[in-house]
Write a protein that holds these residues in place. Structure first.
Motif, mmCIF file in Angstrom:
data_model
loop_
_atom_site.group_PDB
_atom_site.id
_atom_site.type_symbol
_atom_site.label_atom_id
_atom_site.label_comp_id
_atom_site.label_asym_id
_atom_site.label_seq_id
_atom_site.Cartn_x
_atom_site.Cartn_y
_atom_site.Cartn_z
ATOM 1 N N ARG A 126 48.841 38.442 51.430
ATOM 2 C CA ARG A 126 49.957 38.564 52.384
ATOM 3 C C ARG A 126 50.847 39.745 51.988
ATOM 4 O O ARG A 126 51.269 40.545 52.835
ATOM 5 N N GLU A 127 51.090 39.859 50.681
ATOM 6 C CA GLU A 127 51.945 40.967 50.235
ATOM 7 C C GLU A 127 51.276 42.311 50.468
ATOM 8 O O GLU A 127 51.927 43.269 50.883
ATOM 9 N N LEU A 128 49.974 42.362 50.180
ATOM 10 C CA LEU A 128 49.248 43.621 50.374
ATOM 11 C C LEU A 128 49.272 44.033 51.847
ATOM 12 O O LEU A 128 49.574 45.180 52.178
ATOM 13 N N LEU A 140 48.750 34.497 48.829
ATOM 14 C CA LEU A 140 50.082 35.096 48.689
ATOM 15 C C LEU A 140 49.978 36.589 48.375
ATOM 16 O O LEU A 140 50.707 37.410 48.934
ATOM 17 N N ILE A 141 49.056 36.918 47.479
ATOM 18 C CA ILE A 141 48.886 38.336 47.113
ATOM 19 C C ILE A 141 48.394 39.130 48.330
ATOM 20 O O ILE A 141 48.884 40.221 48.629
ATOM 21 N N SER A 150 37.428 34.190 42.985
ATOM 22 C CA SER A 150 37.166 33.111 42.022
ATOM 23 C C SER A 150 37.004 31.826 42.812
ATOM 24 O O SER A 150 36.200 31.780 43.721
ATOM 25 N N ILE A 173 46.212 48.942 48.523
ATOM 26 C CA ILE A 173 47.331 49.891 48.604
ATOM 27 C C ILE A 173 46.938 51.215 47.941
ATOM 28 O O ILE A 173 45.960 51.279 47.237
ATOM 29 N N VAL A 176 44.640 47.153 44.273
ATOM 30 C CA VAL A 176 45.579 48.208 43.846
ATOM 31 C C VAL A 176 44.889 49.571 43.719
ATOM 32 O O VAL A 176 45.395 50.467 43.065
ATOM 33 N N LEU A 202 38.856 37.009 40.784
ATOM 34 C CA LEU A 202 40.280 37.241 41.019
ATOM 35 C C LEU A 202 40.715 38.603 40.473
ATOM 36 O O LEU A 202 41.426 39.360 41.133
ATOM 37 N N ASN A 203 40.243 38.929 39.275
ATOM 38 C CA ASN A 203 40.654 40.203 38.665
ATOM 39 C C ASN A 203 40.071 41.396 39.419
ATOM 40 O O ASN A 203 40.727 42.420 39.587
ATOM 41 N N LEU A 257 47.471 31.405 45.477
ATOM 42 C CA LEU A 257 47.879 32.667 44.861
ATOM 43 C C LEU A 257 47.222 33.876 45.523
ATOM 44 O O LEU A 257 47.868 34.902 45.769
ATOM 45 N N LEU A 294 42.029 41.873 42.580
ATOM 46 C CA LEU A 294 43.304 42.513 42.300
ATOM 47 C C LEU A 294 43.104 44.005 42.027
ATOM 48 O O LEU A 294 43.839 44.857 42.546
ATOM 49 N N ASN A 295 42.078 44.294 41.241
ATOM 50 C CA ASN A 295 41.808 45.678 40.896
ATOM 51 C C ASN A 295 41.515 46.510 42.154
ATOM 52 O O ASN A 295 42.030 47.623 42.310
#
Ligand SMILES: Cc1cc2nc3c(=O)[nH]c(=O)nc-3n(C[C@H](O)[C@H](O)[C@H](O)COP(=O)(O)OP(=O)(O)OC[C@H]3O[C@@H](n4cnc5c(N)ncnc54)[C@H](O)[C@@H]3O)c2cc1C
Lengths: 477, 119
Positions: free
Chosen positions: B20-22, B17-18, B48, B119, B87, B79-80, B14, B83-84
């Motif tokens: 890669r998208e970023l 994948l994230i 994590s 991003i 973004v 992980l959080n 996961l 992600l934070n």
């Protein structure tokens, strides 16, 4: 009656442009996305009013011609495939939202009203209200979903969608129109109590007892604030411990669960997937709303407290991932969080096959069921794709195992049939009951059901539909 | 536009994948895609339990699961938090509070990497 003569009689009722015996059209109605056997109708009609439906039903009853009601045919169970031919009654033209009663919180809809229609109507014209939406595409019927005991993003709180039905108007197989629920005795279609509940004669019967032409469904207040998050779990036991604990608070609008292939299939656009052993196995999706910021803060704090409380017991969960953040990276993540939705990565899979075995059952057996069924899916070479949700304040649980497949590959079709049968048998063994049961699954259920229940089912069917014209072949009827 | 090169997308975890998208999102921006032209380094992220490696090499970007040995830059976060930060959340605050850990031999490579995974 000859097909040409039948088409002529039907054209007299609804106009020739709404009657078709064209082979291309018949082909479309002969199959759905699943592995269920195709079967062609003789004719397709598209009525526009209850009177037209009545006349069609009367003619079919007089001539003993099978009738299959249809809206989008996206029930994922072959339920709208006309197993014994006859006439498909496509109700898409009957798509009026007849009343939005804000004071009594219900809407009266026709069969062709889709989730897309209803949501647009409420969002744009009645913004203080919302309905409950499934993972189904927006072009599917709200009425069919309720009639099929469907599940949506408010089912964790309020139960399956048949519980949202207040009243019905039904064309019986003999052609009479009957009002059911409060509509039988009040001009307000406010509910089903306190009358004997005859709605049960039409719910989950898969169109075998009549054609519903109007339905009142409840709507709910829409609150000012809303938040959505995913909480990841590394194994099945931790996941259900979290879901159960959250569900018992009865604070959250939705607590759905997706196994690892869901997000990966969506992002990777692949069906062949492997799981990294360090990767979470399941994710819980929480959706909650409230009228004040304080209420929202409390609900969010409660999620974090539960995660901590479980951690103290040795259950490891990831802190919440906010849907709003994920969406900034890829708007596709909304497909798992904003309903109705088009799961194009699933239904547009090469070869176009999409099926599932969905079931309702005891929450206490969720872990065992998931482990057992994951093993079955893996045995057949399918990624273990689960959508799950506690229902009605955690009184029961949905386990729905999903398998996209290539319909053009006969080997895969055979394999998926075997897979579904084995999954349904395993679920029944555990006390779960497959929902929206395709004919083959209905057969399995009937074999295990109380014989007197089966007898009663048949008696009711024979009483309502003595000539067996309504969607024959479903529920073994 | 250059894109992240992956051997088997269906095998990515996961976080990979994230990421890669970023990175792909950023590579659409000509100013950011310029950054990879001269970036030769290996970056490992542990979010994590999951690990992944991004290799920037001669204007190409390769991504896979797992941690490459001796990365140029190694980042560890929940992980959080990952992600934070991805973004737009503050990585400085995350560093100060210990939610983000960074190790490496050529830490000046960190800035362009961060520009590509946020991003
Ligand atoms: C990708 C995907 C995801 C889905 N997710 C969900 C989900 O999360 N939850 C859920 O509950 N469902 C889900 N569904 C299933 C389905 O889409 C819904 O339940 C849907 O609302 C069914 O509507 P339909 O128009 O396709 O019904 P149809 O398939 O046209 O009809 C369904 C049944 O109702 C009968 N019928 C039709 N009209 C009438 C009538 N007027 N009177 C009596 N009987 C009638 C038909 O004969 C048939 O037996 C999903 C489907 C897909 C493809």
């Amino acid at each position: 009656m000859e097909k040409a003569e039948l088409a002529r009689r039907l054209a007299e009722i609804i106009g020739s442009e709404y009657v078709s015996g064209d082979p291309d059209t018949l082909f479309i109605y002969s199959h759905d996305m699943t592995e269920n056997e195709p079967s062609e109708p003789d004719l397709v009609v598209m009525p526009d009013s209850v009177e037209e439906v009545q006349s069609i039903v009367r003619l079919a009853n007089e001539q003993r011609i099978p009738l299959t009601p249809f809206v989008a045919g996206a029930n994922v169970g072959g339920l709208a495939i006309p197993r014994e031919g006859g006439i498909v009654v496509d109700l898409k033209r009957m798509k009026r939202i007849l009343e939005v009663n804000e004071d009594n919180m219900y809407v009266i809809i026709e069969p062709g009203v889709t989730f897309g229609h209803l949501r647009a109507c409420l969002d744009n014209e009645h913004p203080r209200f919302r309905y409950a939406y499934p993972l189904s595409p927006p072009y599917t019927s709200v009425m069919c979903n309720a009639l099929l005991d469907g599940l949506t993003n408010l089912s964790t709180k309020h139960g399956d969608m048949s519980e949202w039905i207040n009243s019905l108007e039904v064309v019986l197989p003999t052609g009479e129109v009957v009002n059911i629920g409060a509509a039988a005795a009040s001009k307000y279609w406010f509910g089903r109590a306190p009358l004997p509940d005859l709605a049960g004669l039409f719910i989950s019967w898969q169109g075998t007892t009549g054609i519903v032409t109007k339905m009142a469904v409840q709507i709910c207040p829409k609150y000012k604030y809303r938040k959505r998050m995913f909480v990841m779990a590394y194994d099945i036991d931790s996941f259900f411990a979290f879901v159960r604990r959250c569900a018992w608070t009865q604070l959250y609008d939705d607590i759905a669960g997706f196994s690892w292939p869901a997000a990966k299939m969506m992002v990777a656009r692949r069906v062949k997937l492997t799981r990294d052993p360090d990767e979470p196995e399941l994710g819980a999706y929480l959706d909650f709303s409230g009228d004040t910021k304080k209420e929202m803060e409390f609900k969010e704090a409660m999620v974090r407290d539960i995660i901590k409380e479980l951690k103290d017991k040795g259950i490891e969960l990831e802190p919440p991932l906010l849907v709003d953040d994920l969406v900034k990276i890829n708007p596709d993540y909304l497909k798992l969080a904003e309903f109705p939705t088009t799961l194009d990565f699933l239904i547009d899979y090469g070869g176009g096959g999409f099926t599932w075995v969905g079931s309702y059952g005891p929450m206490s057996k969720s872990e065992e069921g998931t482990k057992k069924l994951f093993a079955v899916m893996e045995k057949y070479g399918f990624p273990p794709f689960l959508v799950t949700r506690p229902m009605k304040g955690a009184h029961y649980q949905v386990l729905r195992f999903i398998a996209p497949f290539d319909k053009s590959d006969q080997e895969q079709v055979k394999k998926v049939r075997e897979l579904c049968r084995e999954m349904a048998e395993s679920l029944l063994d555990l006390g779960f009951i497959p929902y929206k049961a395709p004919p083959w699954a209905a057969e399995l259920i009937l074999k295990r059901a109380d014989p007197n229940w089966v007898k009663l089912l048949k008696t009711i069917k024979n009483t309502l539909d003595p000539n067996r014209i309504m969607n024959p072949g479903k529920w073994g009827l | 536009m250059p894109e992240v090169i992956v051997e088997d997308v269906g095998a990515l975890n996961l976080v990979a994948l994230i990421t890669r998208e970023l990175i792909n999102k950023n590579l659409q921006d000509p100013n950011k895609s310029k950054l990879i032209r001269h970036l030769n380094c290996t970056f490992v992220l542990k979010a994590s339990r999951m690990t992944m490696t991004v290799i920037f090499k001669d204007g190409e970007v390769f991504l896979k699961n797992g941690a490459a040995p001796k990365p140029t830059v190694y980042i560890e976060a929940g992980l959080n938090d990952f992600l934070n930060i991805g973004v737009g959340g503050s990585y400085v605050t995350a560093l100060i509070t210990g939610r983000l850990k960074i190790r490496g031999i050529k830490l000046w490579k960190l800035l362009p990497i961060l520009k590509l995974v946020r991003i």
